[in-house]
Design an enzyme around this catalytic site. Structure first.
Site, PDB file in Angstrom:
ATOM      1  N   SER A  18      -1.913  -1.563  -7.980  1.00 43.85           N
ATOM      2  CA  SER A  18      -0.732  -0.712  -7.772  1.00 43.85           C
ATOM      3  C   SER A  18      -0.542  -0.314  -6.310  1.00 43.85           C
ATOM      4  CB  SER A  18      -0.752   0.507  -8.687  1.00 43.85           C
ATOM      5  OG  SER A  18      -1.687   1.446  -8.253  1.00 43.85           O
ATOM      6  N   GLN A  19      -1.529  -0.653  -5.444  1.00 43.36           N
ATOM      7  CA  GLN A  19      -1.293  -0.483  -4.002  1.00 43.36           C
ATOM      8  C   GLN A  19      -0.156  -1.403  -3.547  1.00 43.36           C
ATOM      9  OE1 GLN A  19      -4.036  -1.575  -5.415  1.00 43.36           O
ATOM     10  NE2 GLN A  19      -4.761  -3.481  -4.494  1.00 43.36           N
ATOM     11  N   LYS A  28      -3.077  11.848  -8.764  1.00 43.98           N
ATOM     12  CA  LYS A  28      -4.443  11.320  -8.738  1.00 43.98           C
ATOM     13  C   LYS A  28      -5.248  12.135  -7.732  1.00 43.98           C
ATOM     14  CE  LYS A  28      -7.158   7.094  -8.263  1.00 43.98           C
ATOM     15  NZ  LYS A  28      -7.185   5.627  -8.123  1.00 43.98           N
ATOM     16  N   GLU A  39       8.325  30.542   6.169  1.00 41.54           N
ATOM     17  CA  GLU A  39       7.698  30.358   7.480  1.00 41.54           C
ATOM     18  C   GLU A  39       8.603  29.562   8.415  1.00 41.54           C
ATOM     19  OE1 GLU A  39       3.567  29.408   8.091  1.00 41.54           O
ATOM     20  OE2 GLU A  39       3.228  29.668   5.955  1.00 41.54           O
TER      21      GLU A  39
HETATM   22  N1  GLU Z   1      -6.088  -0.090  -6.423  1.00 39.74           N
HETATM   23  C1  GLU Z   1      -5.970  -0.545  -7.766  1.00 39.74           C
HETATM   24  C2  GLU Z   1      -4.664  -0.139  -8.431  1.00 39.74           C
HETATM   25  O1  GLU Z   1      -4.159   0.932  -8.242  1.00 39.74           O
HETATM   26  C3  GLU Z   1      -7.108  -0.120  -8.588  1.00 39.74           C
HETATM   27  C4  GLU Z   1      -7.102   1.336  -8.938  1.00 39.74           C
HETATM   28  C5  GLU Z   1      -6.882   1.556 -10.391  1.00 39.74           C
HETATM   29  O2  GLU Z   1      -6.136   0.890 -11.066  1.00 39.74           O
HETATM   30  O3  GLU Z   1      -7.551   2.463 -10.875  1.00 39.74           O
HETATM   31  O4  GLU Z   1      -4.166  -0.923  -9.182  1.00 39.74           O
END
Ligand code: GLU
Length: 352
Positions: free
Chosen positions: A82-83, A188, A309
């Site tokens: 998902s990155q 997260k 502020e």
């Molecule tokens: N970085 C990967 C993603 O977000 C692995 C992290 C996960 O799925 O927990 O897909």
């Protein structure tokens, strides 16, 4: 006396049977996008793995019990960590979900997704899915090949949530680690632990145990069907970037984003969305050019309030309220598909 007791037992059994039968008839479509839940590693005892390797059929085969809960079908939308989630995949997912419900192809949807940007996808869909039917995101912190992989149990729980009639009209949700969160407030919080998703201001909306979900809070913000955002004809979204404040931060990021053509910037300020003089001046220059700048906070909880502020009228800024920076970016991108009027954008941040 004995007779009425017998009748009561019969009624209870009949109701129980009907509820179970109804749930089993619920059509749940699983849309797979990848992530650790579909991750495969070389060895069960090691942490290293590649996300998004396993296809949807293998995920479903790992949890045969879900077929007792609902009529399950699967569809592979993407196979990515998902990155690598993108606006392109978000638009594809949103359009497909609206189509599935419009054509009555399913009663509920579960989306398997990497956990890194899961909260962003959840909130994006929450703002643009035009139906009240359940949409539940799920992931895993351990790859499918690991000892005590959490994916199969999370997937089972997500189907429990999706198939439950109580889940309708609650907006898009995220089910992980036996908890259910609303898309708007979940985040997260831990890079490696199973216990990573939290709603830092409000807690989970429901708990899952023994294949049942119990809800404790109702959503108060407007759901996707009541937002003005319509992605059906869109192939991209206005550019919005995120800048970050820290002691002695230099304003290069803001200046570069403006130069790159950003229509909006989310400024992740300190505390109540605050900034130093150098960044104040850069933000002022950006808003004077018509870039919509939203102040968020780098603190994990709380909210950013108007005119406390920082004088938002003088600076020309909007506040994110309790949205974290990555979700404020999503709302700002969608808001900018409708207006770049600062007051109207601010109103959206208090409504959605
Ligand atoms: N970085 C990967 C993603 O977000 C692995 C992290 C996960 O799925 O927990 O897909």
């Amino acid at each position: 006396m004995k007779r009425s007791l017998f009748k009561l037992v019969l009624i209870v059994l009949a109701v129980g049977f009907t509820v179970t039968a109804l749930a089993q008839n619920t059509r749940v479509k699983i849309l797979a996008t990848g992530g650790t839940i579909a991750g495969a590693g070389a060895a069960a005892e090691r942490a290293a793995y590649t996300a998004g390797k396993l296809p949807i059929d293998e995920l479903l085969n790992a949890v045969p019990q879900i077929h007792k809960l609902a009529k399950i079908t699967g569809e592979q939308v993407a196979s990515i960590g998902s990155q690598d989630m993108s606006i392109e995949v978000w638009l594809k997912l949103a359009k497909r979900i609206n189509e599935i419900f419009a054509k009555n192809e399913a009663d509920a949807i579960v989306i398997t997704h990497g956990t890194d940007t899961q909260e962003e996808t959840a909130y994006f869909l929450d703002l643009v899915v035009k139906y009240n039917k359940p949409v539940v995101l799920v992931g895993a912190m351990r790859p499918a090949t690991a000892i005590s992989a959490d994916g199969p149990k999370n997937l089972l729980d997500a189907v429990v949530v999706a198939a439950d009639p109580k889940s309708q009209g609650r907006g898009v949700m995220l089910a992980m680690n036996e908890r259910v969160f609303d898309a708007r407030s979940v985040t997260k919080t831990n890079s490696t632990s199973l216990e990573t998703f939290l709603s830092t201001n409000f807690g989970p909306v429901g708990l899952i145990y023994d294949q049942k979900v119990q809800y404790y809070y109702n959503p108060v913000r407007k759901p996707g069907k009541d937002t003005p955002y319509d992605v059906s004809g869109l192939t991209s979204l206005p550019r919005v970037d995120i800048a970050y404040m820290y002691a002695d931060a230099d304003p290069t990021a803001i200046e570069a984003f403006v130069k790159a053509g950003a229509k909006g910037i989310v400024f992740t300020g300190v505390g109540n969305g605050n900034m130093n003089k150098k960044n104040y001046d850069a933000i002022k220059a950006a808003t004077s050019k018509g870039v919509v700048v939203v102040r968020a906070t780098r603190t994990p909880g709380g909210r950013v309030t108007l005119h406390d502020e920082v004088d938002d009228d003088a600076l020309g800024t909007v506040v994110s309220d309790d949205l974290n920076a990555q979700k404020a970016r999503i709302l700002l991108m969608l808001a900018l598909t409708k207006t770049s009027d600062k007051a109207k954008v601010q109103d959206m941040f208090f409504q959605y």
